[in-house]
Design an enzyme around this catalytic site. Structure first.
Site, PDB file in Angstrom:
ATOM      1  N   GLU A 192      -5.000 104.024 -27.417  1.00  0.00           N
ATOM      2  CA  GLU A 192      -5.591 103.107 -28.461  1.00  0.00           C
ATOM      3  C   GLU A 192      -5.195 101.765 -28.628  1.00  0.00           C
ATOM      4  O   GLU A 192      -4.780 101.213 -29.649  1.00  0.00           O
ATOM      5  CB  GLU A 192      -5.686 103.605 -29.839  1.00  0.00           C
ATOM      6  CG  GLU A 192      -6.400 105.272 -29.773  1.00  0.00           C
ATOM      7  CD  GLU A 192      -6.697 105.780 -31.218  1.00  0.00           C
ATOM      8  OE1 GLU A 192      -6.236 105.035 -32.191  1.00  0.00           O
ATOM      9  OE2 GLU A 192      -6.997 106.813 -31.326  1.00  0.00           O
TER      10      GLU A 192
ATOM     11  N   GLU B  47      -7.899 112.974 -28.069  1.00  0.00           N
ATOM     12  CA  GLU B  47      -7.626 113.329 -29.577  1.00  0.00           C
ATOM     13  C   GLU B  47      -8.549 113.494 -30.306  1.00  0.00           C
ATOM     14  O   GLU B  47      -9.763 112.824 -30.286  1.00  0.00           O
ATOM     15  CB  GLU B  47      -6.477 112.302 -30.164  1.00  0.00           C
ATOM     16  CG  GLU B  47      -5.287 111.896 -29.809  1.00  0.00           C
ATOM     17  CD  GLU B  47      -4.702 110.675 -30.414  1.00  0.00           C
ATOM     18  OE1 GLU B  47      -4.864 110.576 -31.595  1.00  0.00           O
ATOM     19  OE2 GLU B  47      -3.651 110.066 -29.769  1.00  0.00           O
TER      20      GLU B  47
HETATM   21  C1  BGC Z   1      -3.331 107.897 -32.852  1.00  0.00           C
HETATM   22  C2  BGC Z   1      -2.328 108.971 -33.437  1.00  0.00           C
HETATM   23  C3  BGC Z   1      -2.518 109.101 -34.826  1.00  0.00           C
HETATM   24  C4  BGC Z   1      -3.872 109.513 -35.131  1.00  0.00           C
HETATM   25  C5  BGC Z   1      -3.989 110.140 -36.688  1.00  0.00           C
HETATM   26  C6  BGC Z   1      -4.905 108.044 -33.535  1.00  0.00           C
HETATM   27  O1  BGC Z   1      -5.362 107.100 -33.661  1.00  0.00           O
HETATM   28  O2  BGC Z   1      -3.514 108.173 -31.523  1.00  0.00           O
HETATM   29  O3  BGC Z   1      -0.968 108.569 -33.027  1.00  0.00           O
HETATM   30  O4  BGC Z   1      -1.399 110.016 -35.343  1.00  0.00           O
HETATM   31  O5  BGC Z   1      -4.698 108.534 -34.865  1.00  0.00           O
HETATM   32  O6  BGC Z   1      -4.123 108.967 -37.388  1.00  0.00           O
END
Ligand code: BGC
Length: 447
Positions: free
Chosen positions: A169, A359
């Site tokens: 990101e 993610e």
């Molecule tokens: C990030 C993580 C973070 C998650 C929740 C993502 O943008 O890569 O490191 O913990 O969001 O906030």
């Protein structure tokens, strides 16, 4: 229980969890590691909620074997983690820390032993502090420093690791860390943001080239945060505001990667500034790299309205809490249809080979009660998002994997340990792990 099964996604689909070094490892000064920007940021008063620090985190550095066993027990077949630059190269560049190399070898070996395919993120926001003191991502030296680091990763782990994610990101750490001052290193303003964007975009593409050259058979990606952007009304000013947000959130880093250069839009003067500040027209080719996959990370959609008081973007969010729509305990809208929409939008960009959801997850105030964590809302979140992903996949989007965020509750950046995203609850006083009901749900879904 839903009728949704993991088999519906076909064979060879990567099912994994994602974690990150600064959020999990701890051992912040052990075995030769130097300070990262997050270790240093945590020393500044009021920067991280409750005065928390990433110094111990989930103690993954010492507990990785147990955590990998848990990952396996929940049925996952892939494990995404990041390398701590300050652990591998404590001086930022130059000498390699043997103990750091040993730790990651042990971790990788353990993954392989358990049948967990390692996906390694090279940079997940924890820059060595020694480099930040020399300007960090704003420095014109940054792409060079980054190259050295990527080479060290490839040379030390390329024989065992084939799946690489260059940067996690880029928009998040440049905007939050170099524009808004909310994340490490806490810098603000366009003079920091504009060069940070450009150096991150350059480093990302060059990082891809280095891995391609040094790692035989590598499968190379990079991860972007993507969100559906919805205008608050059909008024022209709200539509324009939403368009500006869409450019920042979804196009700013993706398009240069695909060889299109930075997005161009006359009505958004920020883009012109970005070009001029970095003389970016010279770099269209250097910003491009043919990634094997794009990692798409999504948590929420955003509803956006015009707001002349917000500099640069003249736009602000109309929060899910005010609109009274379903949201997580961080106030993030839960909307699986929006996930489907953004997966389709990104998946249909020309030039993207594979898509992996690297993610996706939700934060709730989970509590252990009689040895159990009743996080049924998280189960709903995952079920709905998986259904949305399946729909997109069936409609032809080339999705090759899904990584849940995240294995255990962990250090959630400026929220400290107050925001829990894990499938496994962590008691941060004792480090005791308790599988949440969502973790049990995953085990049933996957096995
Ligand atoms: C990030 C993580 C973070 C998650 C929740 C993502 O943008 O890569 O490191 O913990 O969001 O906030």
């Amino acid at each position: 229980m839903s009728t949704l099964t993991s088999k519906a996604f076909g064979p060879n689909f990567h099912w994994g969890v994602s974690i990150a070094a600064a959020q999990n490892e701890g051992a912040y000064l052990e075995d030769g590691k130097s300070l990262s920007t997050w270790d240093a940021f945590a020393r500044r008063k009021g920067k991280i909620k409750s005065g928390h620090t990433p110094h111990i985190a989930t103690d993954f550095y010492h507990r990785y074997k147990d955590d990998l066993l848990l990952t396996k027990a929940l049925g996952f077949t892939a494990f995404r983690f990041s390398i701590s630059w300050a652990r591998l190269l404590p001086d930022g560049t130059g000498r390699v820390n043997k103990q750091g190399v040993e730790f990651y070898h042990n971790l990788i070996d353990e993954c392989l032993k358990l049948g967990l395919v390692p996906f390694v993120t090279i940079y997940h926001w924890d820059l060595p502090y020694v480099l930040e003191k020399q300007g960090g991502w704003t420095s014109t030296m940054m792409p060079k420093w980054f190259n050295r680091y990527v080479k060290a990763c490839a040379e030390n782990f390329g024989d065992k690791v084939k799946n690489w994610i260059i940067i996690n990101e880029p928009l998040s750490f440049t905007a939050l860390g170099y524009m808004l001052g909310k994340h490490a290193p806490g810098k603000k303003g366009l003079d920091n943001f504009l060069p940070a964007i450009h150096h991150a975009a350059m480093a990302q593409a060059e990082g891809g080239r280095i891995i391609r050259e040094l790692v035989k058979g590598a499968y190379i990606g990079t991860s972007f945060s993507c969100s559906q952007i919805v205008p608050h009304s059909q008024k022209e000013e709200d539509m324009q505001a939403a368009n500006r947000m869409d450019i920042l959130m979804n196009r700013l880093f993706l398009e240069p990667t695909l060889g299109m250069g930075y997005p161009k839009e006359e009505s958004f003067p920020f883009l012109r500034k970005l070009e001029i500040y970095n003389k970016a027209w010279r770099y269209t080719d250097a910003l491009q790299f043919k990634f094997d996959f794009i990692g798409l990370q999504n948590y929420f959609p955003l509803t956006i309205k015009y707001n002349r008081l917000i500099p640069i973007i003249n736009a602000s969010e109309v929060k899910a809490t005010t609109r009274q729509v379903p949201h997580t305990d961080l106030g993030w809208e839960m909307n699986a249809e929006a996930f489907y929409t953004i997966v389709k939008k990104i998946g249909l960009y020309g030039g993207i080979k594979d898509l992996i959801i690297t993610e996706n997850g939700a934060c709730f105030k989970d509590k252990v009660e009689n040895g159990m964590v009743h996080d049924e809302r998280r189960i709903d979140y995952f079920q709905n998002h998986l259904k949305a992903m399946l729909k997109a996949k069936k409609e032809g989007i080339n999705i090759k994997g899904y990584f849940a965020w995240t294995l255990t509750d962990n250090f959630e950046w400026n929220e400290g340990y107050n925001a829990r995203f894990g499938l496994i609850h962590v008691d941060f006083k004792t480090q005791l792990r308790t599988i949440k009901n969502s973790g049990h749900w995953w085990r049933e879904f996957l096995t």
